[in-house]
Design an enzyme around this catalytic site. Structure first.
Site, PDB file in Angstrom:
ATOM      1  N   CYS A 156      36.124  52.589  21.084  1.00 26.02           N
ATOM      2  CA  CYS A 156      37.241  52.128  21.926  1.00 26.02           C
ATOM      3  C   CYS A 156      36.899  52.110  23.406  1.00 26.02           C
ATOM      4  CB  CYS A 156      38.473  52.989  21.695  1.00 26.02           C
ATOM      5  SG  CYS A 156      39.190  52.634  20.103  1.00 26.02           S
TER       6      CYS A 156
HETATM    7  N1  COA Z   1      55.237  55.337   6.893  1.00 26.01           N
HETATM    8  C1  COA Z   1      56.026  56.404   6.704  1.00 26.01           C
HETATM    9  N2  COA Z   1      55.614  57.666   6.831  1.00 26.01           N
HETATM   10  C2  COA Z   1      54.333  57.862   7.180  1.00 26.01           C
HETATM   11  C3  COA Z   1      53.447  56.798   7.400  1.00 26.01           C
HETATM   12  C4  COA Z   1      53.939  55.494   7.242  1.00 26.01           C
HETATM   13  N3  COA Z   1      53.158  54.407   7.427  1.00 26.01           N
HETATM   14  N4  COA Z   1      52.242  57.304   7.730  1.00 26.01           N
HETATM   15  C5  COA Z   1      52.358  58.643   7.729  1.00 26.01           C
HETATM   16  N5  COA Z   1      53.621  58.982   7.377  1.00 26.01           N
HETATM   17  C6  COA Z   1      54.153  60.322   7.223  1.00 26.01           C
HETATM   18  C7  COA Z   1      53.066  61.339   7.012  1.00 26.01           C
HETATM   19  O1  COA Z   1      52.698  61.386   5.654  1.00 26.01           O
HETATM   20  C8  COA Z   1      53.734  62.604   7.484  1.00 26.01           C
HETATM   21  O2  COA Z   1      54.582  63.085   6.488  1.00 26.01           O
HETATM   22  P1  COA Z   1      54.751  64.666   6.271  1.00 26.01           P
HETATM   23  O3  COA Z   1      55.321  65.180   7.572  1.00 26.01           O
HETATM   24  O4  COA Z   1      55.688  64.724   5.124  1.00 26.01           O
HETATM   25  O5  COA Z   1      53.375  65.174   5.992  1.00 26.01           O
HETATM   26  C9  COA Z   1      54.593  62.131   8.662  1.00 26.01           C
HETATM   27  O6  COA Z   1      54.803  60.715   8.437  1.00 26.01           O
HETATM   28  C10 COA Z   1      53.934  62.338   9.996  1.00 26.01           C
HETATM   29  O7  COA Z   1      52.580  61.856   9.913  1.00 26.01           O
HETATM   30  P2  COA Z   1      51.524  62.043  11.055  1.00 26.01           P
HETATM   31  O8  COA Z   1      50.238  61.410  10.663  1.00 26.01           O
HETATM   32  O9  COA Z   1      51.501  63.483  11.460  1.00 26.01           O
HETATM   33  O10 COA Z   1      52.223  61.165  12.202  1.00 26.01           O
HETATM   34  P3  COA Z   1      52.002  61.145  13.747  1.00 26.01           P
HETATM   35  O11 COA Z   1      53.296  61.356  14.407  1.00 26.01           O
HETATM   36  O12 COA Z   1      50.823  61.968  14.174  1.00 26.01           O
HETATM   37  O13 COA Z   1      51.589  59.617  14.023  1.00 26.01           O
HETATM   38  C11 COA Z   1      49.590  58.351  14.501  1.00 26.01           C
HETATM   39  C12 COA Z   1      50.424  59.083  13.448  1.00 26.01           C
HETATM   40  C13 COA Z   1      48.289  57.908  13.875  1.00 26.01           C
HETATM   41  C14 COA Z   1      50.376  57.114  14.941  1.00 26.01           C
HETATM   42  C15 COA Z   1      49.369  59.280  15.711  1.00 26.01           C
HETATM   43  O14 COA Z   1      48.875  60.521  15.283  1.00 26.01           O
HETATM   44  C16 COA Z   1      48.377  58.707  16.707  1.00 26.01           C
HETATM   45  O15 COA Z   1      48.559  57.624  17.223  1.00 26.01           O
HETATM   46  N6  COA Z   1      47.344  59.462  17.055  1.00 26.01           N
HETATM   47  C17 COA Z   1      46.353  59.048  18.026  1.00 26.01           C
HETATM   48  C18 COA Z   1      45.568  57.977  17.432  1.00 26.01           C
HETATM   49  C19 COA Z   1      44.562  57.369  18.333  1.00 26.01           C
HETATM   50  O16 COA Z   1      44.745  57.219  19.496  1.00 26.01           O
HETATM   51  N7  COA Z   1      43.467  57.008  17.781  1.00 26.01           N
HETATM   52  C20 COA Z   1      42.456  56.381  18.501  1.00 26.01           C
HETATM   53  C21 COA Z   1      42.008  55.245  17.700  1.00 26.01           C
HETATM   54  S1  COA Z   1      41.119  54.197  18.725  1.00 26.01           S
END
Ligand code: COA
Length: 373
Positions: A156
């Site tokens: 990235c």
């Molecule tokens: N739809 C519904 N629920 C979902 C889901 C979806 N598509 N994906 C995950 N969930 C659920 C999970 O299973 C979890 O359930 P649980 O609490 O029962 O275990 C809950 O939602 C929360 O999941 P989590 O992964 O902890 O969500 P989050 O708030 O951390 O958001 C991201 C996920 C990936 C959007 C976030 O962590 C993020 O953006 N992180 C930084 C990523 C980044 O910058 N990466 C760099 C790449 S270049």
């Protein structure tokens, strides 16, 4: 030290759009098919049932509403769940070069340059479509540019690291006008059957022209006042696809895909980002109020709000830290350049701004910019 500026930028946006609603509908159909096909094993506790995705979750957790993709067909078919497209023959430009040509042409027009003025092309992206010959050299031929060209990948942060390479090449005398392109053809690396990540990426290509201030003739240009690059190893964002894959006796079905520990990334990367930006502001004696724009990496709205608050010491006002991820999704290294390209016009000469990428590696690339003319 020679004053170096960004004198032009361009963005190529694929026509096809995939909305969260479309993506979630096909994902949930896939879940139904999977759970029905595996009912026996699921009931026996041998296989975990898949759970539905939701538009509400995606928008709240990431800020993403839709994304552009080069090949929509297949992504929305619950029996396919991936883009499907033919491999192009050698006499046809590969997708990444084709995208780069379009973005480069816009950047050249903005900079008031022609391809003949370019003496270095850097193709920098999170995925490079083939190892060699370098895509940038094919682009060099297609545009009719001279000099030399190379590909590079810092995930990235590819775009900001490439711009810093361009600045160093200009200061070191090995190039005078540099074209940096970031063809982020990200959709093939998405595991559309994973609810954690099926919504994250979109396709796009950005381009920038970097040159010495003394040769710039563009209407507007942005001086690169400072550059700070930082890396720290982490497995929390990973892709394992490799040219050695066919030699392994075991097959890793996850290998082609992006995968991450999103929560850990959020927690570990943000302090690094804040440190890098604040360190560069201190070095250049830039106060938070001096920053008129924050063109930040576009992965997650909550991350951007957090980073902006940390840098400014207050909530960002509308337009101060522009977001493009709502309609582009995460476009890897191109995200902060799209934000720059689409939101640079409001600055006046002398205004300072920060352009910062962050992501896998971990890697952070921070450019302090100032509108020069
Ligand atoms: N739809 C519904 N629920 C979902 C889901 C979806 N598509 N994906 C995950 N969930 C659920 C999970 O299973 C979890 O359930 P649980 O609490 O029962 O275990 C809950 O939602 C929360 O999941 P989590 O992964 O902890 O969500 P989050 O708030 O951390 O958001 C991201 C996920 C990936 C959007 C976030 O962590 C993020 O953006 N992180 C930084 C990523 C980044 O910058 N990466 C760099 C790449 S270049």
């Amino acid at each position: 030290m020679k004053k170096v500026v960004i004198s032009g930028s361009g963005v190529f946006t694929p026509e096809s759009i995939v909305t969260n609603e479309e993506l979630v509908a096909s994902f949930n159909q896939y879940v139904d098919l999977f759970n029905a096909e595996n009912a026996e094993a699921i009931n026996a506790g041998e296989v975990a049932a898949l759970e539905y995705s939701s538009c509400e979750f995606i928008e709240k957790a990431s800020g993403i509403k839709s994304r552009h993709v080069l090949y929509k067909d297949g992504i929305l078919d619950p029996n396919t769940m991936q883009p499907v497209f033919h491999k192009r023959p050698e006499d046809q430009l590969p997708e990444m070069v084709e995208m780069a040509v379009a973005a480069a042409k816009e950047a050249l027009v903005q900079a008031g340059k022609t391809a003949a003025d370019i003496d270095l092309i850097i193709c920098a992206a999170s995925n490079i479509q083939r190892p060699y010959p370098a895509l940038s050299i094919e682009l060099q031929k297609e545009l009719g540019a001279g000099g030399y060209a190379f590909d590079m990948n810092v995930a990235c942060s590819s775009a900001t690291f490439a711009i810093s390479n361009a600045v160093n090449a200009i200061r070191g005398g090995t190039a005078s006008v540099v074209l940096v392109v970031n063809p982020e053809f990200a959709s093939p690396q998405v595991n559309y059957t994973s609810r954690d990540s099926h919504f994250i990426f979109g396709d796009v290509c950005t381009a920038t022209i970097i040159e010495a201030a003394e040769t710039a003739t563009a209407e507007n240009s942005y001086e690169i006042l400072g550059m700070k690059l930082k890396t720290e190893f982490s497995n929390n964002i990973r892709c394992d696809v490799s040219y050695v894959d066919h030699c392994h006796p075991e097959v890793d079905p996850e290998a082609p895909f992006f995968r991450q520990q999103g929560r850990k990334v959020f927690k570990e990367l943000l302090p690094l980002v804040a440190d890098v930006i604040q360190g560069e502001m201190d070095r250049l004696q830039i106060a938070p109020d001096d920053l008129k724009r924050l063109w930040l990496h576009q992965a997650n709205i909550n991350m951007n709000i957090f980073a902006a608050r940390k840098i400014l010491g207050r909530d960002p006002e509308a337009g101060e830290a522009p977001l493009v991820l709502d309609t582009y999704a995460n476009t890897a290294s191109a995200g902060s350049i799209i934000a720059f390209h689409q939101n640079k016009q409001g600055l006046v000469v002398g205004d300072k701004a920060v352009l910062c990428s962050f992501g896998a590696g971990y890697s952070v690339g921070c450019l302090m910019l100032q509108r020069n003319r």
